[in-house]
Design a protein around this motif. Structure first.
Motif, PDB file in Angstrom:
ATOM      1  N   ALA A  33      23.043  53.916  39.313  1.00  0.00           N
ATOM      2  CA  ALA A  33      24.119  53.953  38.340  1.00  0.00           C
ATOM      3  C   ALA A  33      24.919  52.667  38.405  1.00  0.00           C
ATOM      4  CB  ALA A  33      25.007  55.153  38.621  1.00  0.00           C
ATOM      5  N   LYS A  34      25.362  52.194  37.242  1.00  0.00           N
ATOM      6  CA  LYS A  34      26.184  50.995  37.187  1.00  0.00           C
ATOM      7  C   LYS A  34      27.594  51.343  37.613  1.00  0.00           C
ATOM      8  CE  LYS A  34      27.722  47.395  34.029  1.00  0.00           C
ATOM      9  NZ  LYS A  34      27.636  46.873  32.642  1.00  0.00           N
ATOM     10  N   THR A  35      28.223  50.435  38.314  1.00  0.00           N
ATOM     11  CA  THR A  35      29.589  50.655  38.777  1.00  0.00           C
ATOM     12  C   THR A  35      30.494  49.569  38.253  1.00  0.00           C
ATOM     13  OG1 THR A  35      29.178  49.408  40.799  1.00  0.00           O
ATOM     14  CG2 THR A  35      28.787  51.776  40.884  1.00  0.00           C
ATOM     15  N   THR A  36      31.779  49.906  38.101  1.00  0.00           N
ATOM     16  CA  THR A  36      32.794  48.968  37.667  1.00  0.00           C
ATOM     17  C   THR A  36      33.964  49.039  38.622  1.00  0.00           C
ATOM     18  OG1 THR A  36      32.144  49.288  35.358  1.00  0.00           O
ATOM     19  CG2 THR A  36      34.274  48.258  35.770  1.00  0.00           C
ATOM     20  N   GLN A  37      34.338  47.870  39.152  1.00  0.00           N
ATOM     21  CA  GLN A  37      35.471  47.771  40.082  1.00  0.00           C
ATOM     22  C   GLN A  37      36.356  46.613  39.649  1.00  0.00           C
ATOM     23  OE1 GLN A  37      32.241  47.413  43.644  1.00  0.00           O
ATOM     24  NE2 GLN A  37      34.370  47.281  44.316  1.00  0.00           N
ATOM     25  N   PRO A  38      37.626  46.625  40.085  1.00  0.00           N
ATOM     26  CA  PRO A  38      38.461  45.446  39.825  1.00  0.00           C
ATOM     27  C   PRO A  38      37.899  44.237  40.555  1.00  0.00           C
ATOM     28  CG  PRO A  38      39.574  47.020  41.271  1.00  0.00           C
ATOM     29  CD  PRO A  38      38.354  47.697  40.776  1.00  0.00           C
ATOM     30  N   ILE A  39      38.047  43.080  39.959  1.00  0.00           N
ATOM     31  CA  ILE A  39      37.526  41.857  40.569  1.00  0.00           C
ATOM     32  C   ILE A  39      38.299  41.500  41.828  1.00  0.00           C
ATOM     33  CG2 ILE A  39      37.189  39.378  40.251  1.00  0.00           C
ATOM     34  CD1 ILE A  39      35.205  41.068  38.740  1.00  0.00           C
ATOM     35  N   SER A  40      39.613  41.694  41.787  1.00  0.00           N
ATOM     36  CA  SER A  40      40.416  41.322  42.945  1.00  0.00           C
ATOM     37  C   SER A  40      41.652  42.206  43.050  1.00  0.00           C
ATOM     38  CB  SER A  40      40.837  39.855  42.850  1.00  0.00           C
ATOM     39  OG  SER A  40      41.676  39.653  41.731  1.00  0.00           O
ATOM     40  N   MET A  41      42.183  42.262  44.264  1.00  0.00           N
ATOM     41  CA  MET A  41      43.428  42.988  44.532  1.00  0.00           C
ATOM     42  C   MET A  41      44.181  42.250  45.623  1.00  0.00           C
ATOM     43  SD  MET A  41      42.291  46.980  44.571  1.00  0.00           S
ATOM     44  CE  MET A  41      43.972  47.560  44.667  1.00  0.00           C
ATOM     45  N   ASP A  42      45.490  42.278  45.542  1.00  0.00           N
ATOM     46  CA  ASP A  42      46.337  41.699  46.583  1.00  0.00           C
ATOM     47  C   ASP A  42      47.153  42.809  47.231  1.00  0.00           C
ATOM     48  OD1 ASP A  42      47.028  38.765  44.579  1.00  0.00           O
ATOM     49  OD2 ASP A  42      45.482  39.100  46.087  1.00  0.00           O
ATOM     50  N   SER A  43      47.408  42.657  48.513  1.00  0.00           N
ATOM     51  CA  SER A  43      48.227  43.612  49.225  1.00  0.00           C
ATOM     52  C   SER A  43      48.961  42.902  50.349  1.00  0.00           C
ATOM     53  CB  SER A  43      47.355  44.737  49.790  1.00  0.00           C
ATOM     54  OG  SER A  43      48.149  45.715  50.434  1.00  0.00           O
ATOM     55  N   TYR A  44      49.875  43.637  50.998  1.00  0.00           N
ATOM     56  CA  TYR A  44      50.586  43.111  52.150  1.00  0.00           C
ATOM     57  C   TYR A  44      50.250  43.965  53.372  1.00  0.00           C
ATOM     58  CZ  TYR A  44      53.242  40.187  48.980  1.00  0.00           C
ATOM     59  OH  TYR A  44      53.597  39.250  48.057  1.00  0.00           O
ATOM     60  N   GLU A  45      50.392  43.355  54.507  1.00  0.00           N
ATOM     61  CA  GLU A  45      50.116  44.072  55.748  1.00  0.00           C
ATOM     62  C   GLU A  45      50.920  45.367  55.819  1.00  0.00           C
ATOM     63  OE1 GLU A  45      50.778  40.801  58.743  1.00  0.00           O
ATOM     64  OE2 GLU A  45      48.936  41.674  59.541  1.00  0.00           O
TER      65      GLU A  45
ATOM     66  N   VAL B 121      45.950  50.610  50.637  1.00  0.00           N
ATOM     67  CA  VAL B 121      45.251  50.007  49.502  1.00  0.00           C
ATOM     68  C   VAL B 121      44.243  51.004  48.949  1.00  0.00           C
ATOM     69  CG1 VAL B 121      43.632  48.207  48.797  1.00  0.00           C
ATOM     70  CG2 VAL B 121      45.540  47.651  50.313  1.00  0.00           C
ATOM     71  N   ASN B 122      44.258  51.166  47.648  1.00  0.00           N
ATOM     72  CA  ASN B 122      43.305  52.046  46.972  1.00  0.00           C
ATOM     73  C   ASN B 122      42.475  51.237  45.981  1.00  0.00           C
ATOM     74  OD1 ASN B 122      44.188  54.587  48.157  1.00  0.00           O
ATOM     75  ND2 ASN B 122      46.037  54.307  46.937  1.00  0.00           N
ATOM     76  N   ILE B 123      41.173  51.259  46.137  1.00  0.00           N
ATOM     77  CA  ILE B 123      40.273  50.546  45.238  1.00  0.00           C
ATOM     78  C   ILE B 123      39.449  51.594  44.495  1.00  0.00           C
ATOM     79  CG2 ILE B 123      38.452  48.824  45.040  1.00  0.00           C
ATOM     80  CD1 ILE B 123      39.277  47.772  47.800  1.00  0.00           C
ATOM     81  N   THR B 124      39.551  51.566  43.185  1.00  0.00           N
ATOM     82  CA  THR B 124      38.859  52.557  42.369  1.00  0.00           C
ATOM     83  C   THR B 124      37.571  51.982  41.790  1.00  0.00           C
ATOM     84  OG1 THR B 124      40.896  53.703  41.820  1.00  0.00           O
ATOM     85  CG2 THR B 124      39.024  54.069  40.360  1.00  0.00           C
ATOM     86  N   CYS B 125      36.563  52.811  41.782  1.00  0.00           N
ATOM     87  CA  CYS B 125      35.261  52.438  41.239  1.00  0.00           C
ATOM     88  C   CYS B 125      34.882  53.450  40.152  1.00  0.00           C
ATOM     89  CB  CYS B 125      34.240  52.439  42.374  1.00  0.00           C
ATOM     90  SG  CYS B 125      32.558  52.041  41.885  1.00  0.00           S
ATOM     91  N   SER B 126      34.459  52.956  39.017  1.00  0.00           N
ATOM     92  CA  SER B 126      34.011  53.829  37.928  1.00  0.00           C
ATOM     93  C   SER B 126      32.494  53.864  37.896  1.00  0.00           C
ATOM     94  CB  SER B 126      34.531  53.323  36.585  1.00  0.00           C
ATOM     95  OG  SER B 126      35.938  53.348  36.549  1.00  0.00           O
ATOM     96  N   HIS B 127      31.956  55.065  37.750  1.00  0.00           N
ATOM     97  CA  HIS B 127      30.499  55.234  37.678  1.00  0.00           C
ATOM     98  C   HIS B 127      30.207  56.400  36.744  1.00  0.00           C
ATOM     99  CE1 HIS B 127      31.857  57.665  41.127  1.00  0.00           C
ATOM    100  NE2 HIS B 127      32.167  56.524  41.727  1.00  0.00           N
ATOM    101  N   ASN B 128      30.375  56.145  35.460  1.00  0.00           N
ATOM    102  CA  ASN B 128      30.280  57.210  34.455  1.00  0.00           C
ATOM    103  C   ASN B 128      28.903  57.847  34.371  1.00  0.00           C
ATOM    104  OD1 ASN B 128      32.982  57.036  33.521  1.00  0.00           O
ATOM    105  ND2 ASN B 128      32.451  55.206  32.354  1.00  0.00           N
ATOM    106  N   ASN B 129      27.868  57.113  34.732  1.00  0.00           N
ATOM    107  CA  ASN B 129      26.499  57.627  34.574  1.00  0.00           C
ATOM    108  C   ASN B 129      25.912  58.137  35.886  1.00  0.00           C
ATOM    109  OD1 ASN B 129      26.456  56.949  31.808  1.00  0.00           O
ATOM    110  ND2 ASN B 129      25.956  54.841  32.335  1.00  0.00           N
ATOM    111  N   ILE B 130      26.765  58.539  36.801  1.00  0.00           N
ATOM    112  CA  ILE B 130      26.269  59.005  38.097  1.00  0.00           C
ATOM    113  C   ILE B 130      25.387  60.240  37.902  1.00  0.00           C
ATOM    114  CG2 ILE B 130      28.304  60.445  38.520  1.00  0.00           C
ATOM    115  CD1 ILE B 130      28.064  59.566  41.506  1.00  0.00           C
ATOM    116  N   ALA B 131      24.288  60.267  38.650  1.00  0.00           N
ATOM    117  CA  ALA B 131      23.345  61.380  38.553  1.00  0.00           C
ATOM    118  C   ALA B 131      23.630  62.434  39.610  1.00  0.00           C
ATOM    119  CB  ALA B 131      21.919  60.857  38.703  1.00  0.00           C
ATOM    120  N   THR B 132      23.056  63.593  39.406  1.00  0.00           N
ATOM    121  CA  THR B 132      23.314  64.729  40.298  1.00  0.00           C
ATOM    122  C   THR B 132      22.998  64.405  41.747  1.00  0.00           C
ATOM    123  OG1 THR B 132      22.825  66.251  38.491  1.00  0.00           O
ATOM    124  CG2 THR B 132      22.780  67.156  40.721  1.00  0.00           C
TER     125      THR B 132
END
Lengths: 113, 114
Positions: free
Chosen positions: A2-14, A18-29
């Motif tokens: 399945a194809k995935t989509t994530q943000p290219i970059s994220m910044d945070s502080y110590e 941090v939460n990174i979300t990934c989209s995978h609309n066509n995920i199979a069973t």
């Protein structure tokens, strides 16, 4: 896989979560969701995998909603050493010739002091 | 811990040279893989092998070949190196029954073709 989509970059502080979300609309069973982490000048390394609901280990947590069309990698209280690229992969865990990892572009996380 | 060792961290080769990138794993893994990594493009699969003398093309096999004469060793060959093959090359291995969580990568070989 399945194809995935994530943000290219994220910044945070110590110390932040941090939460990174990934989209995978066509995920199979039969597909699992797997995250790898890559530090500069190193190969990727496995950090967490899940199928549904929530998975937690000593490094991260993985949250997967009921429809499984997205997932969120959660890194608690990040430090400078968590600066890395994080890859979300979705696919069958059958291994062998069908178990090739197909990486997207990943999310480059930069943690600042 | 399983180790995947790539013979060189940095290589500089001339256009037209035949280049060999070597990868050795020490845990009796059946599967071995070669990826290249370029800025903005992530990792792309070049070739993989699930057994000795077996090989399968990945997404970008053009300009490359591979050799797997022994289970522990998987070589990537650039028949005639070109500047567009300048990249970071990563080798990985896994057990045949393991899934996507069981891959171990080497530290990479940064190849520059001039």
């Amino acid at each position: 896989l399945a194809k995935t989509t994530q943000p290219i970059s994220m910044d945070s502080y110590e110390g932040q979560e941090v939460n990174i979300t990934c989209s995978h609309n066509n995920i199979a069973t039969n597909d699992y969701i797997t995250w790898y982490q890559q530090f500069p000048s190193q190969g990727p390394r496995f950090i967490i995998q899940g199928y549904k609901t929530k998975v937690t280990n000593e490094v991260a947590s993985l949250f997967i909603p009921a429809d499984r069309k997205s997932s969120t990698l959660s890194l608690p209280r990040v430090s400078l050493s968590d600066t890395a690229v994080y890859y979300c992969l979705v696919g069958d865990t059958g291994g062998g010739s069908q178990g090739n990892l197909i990486f997207g572009k990943g999310t480059k996380l930069s943690v600042k002091p | 811990d399983v180790k995947v060792t790539q013979s060189s961290r940095y290589l500089v080769k001339r256009t037209g040279e035949k280049v060999f990138l070597e990868c050795v794993q020490d845990m009796d893994h059946e599967n071995m893989f070669w990826y290249r990594q370029d800025p903005g493009l992530g990792l792309r699969l070049i070739y993989f092998s699930y057994d000795v003398k077996m090989k399968e093309k990945g997404d970008i096999p053009e300009g490359y070949s591979v050799s797997r004469e022994k289970k522990e060793r998987f070589s990537l060959i650039l028949e005639s190196a070109s500047t567009n093959q300048t990249s970071m090359y990563l080798c990985a291995s896994s057990l045949s029954y393991q899934g996507m969580d069981g891959y171990t990568f080497g530290s990479g070989t940064r190849l520059t073709v001039v």
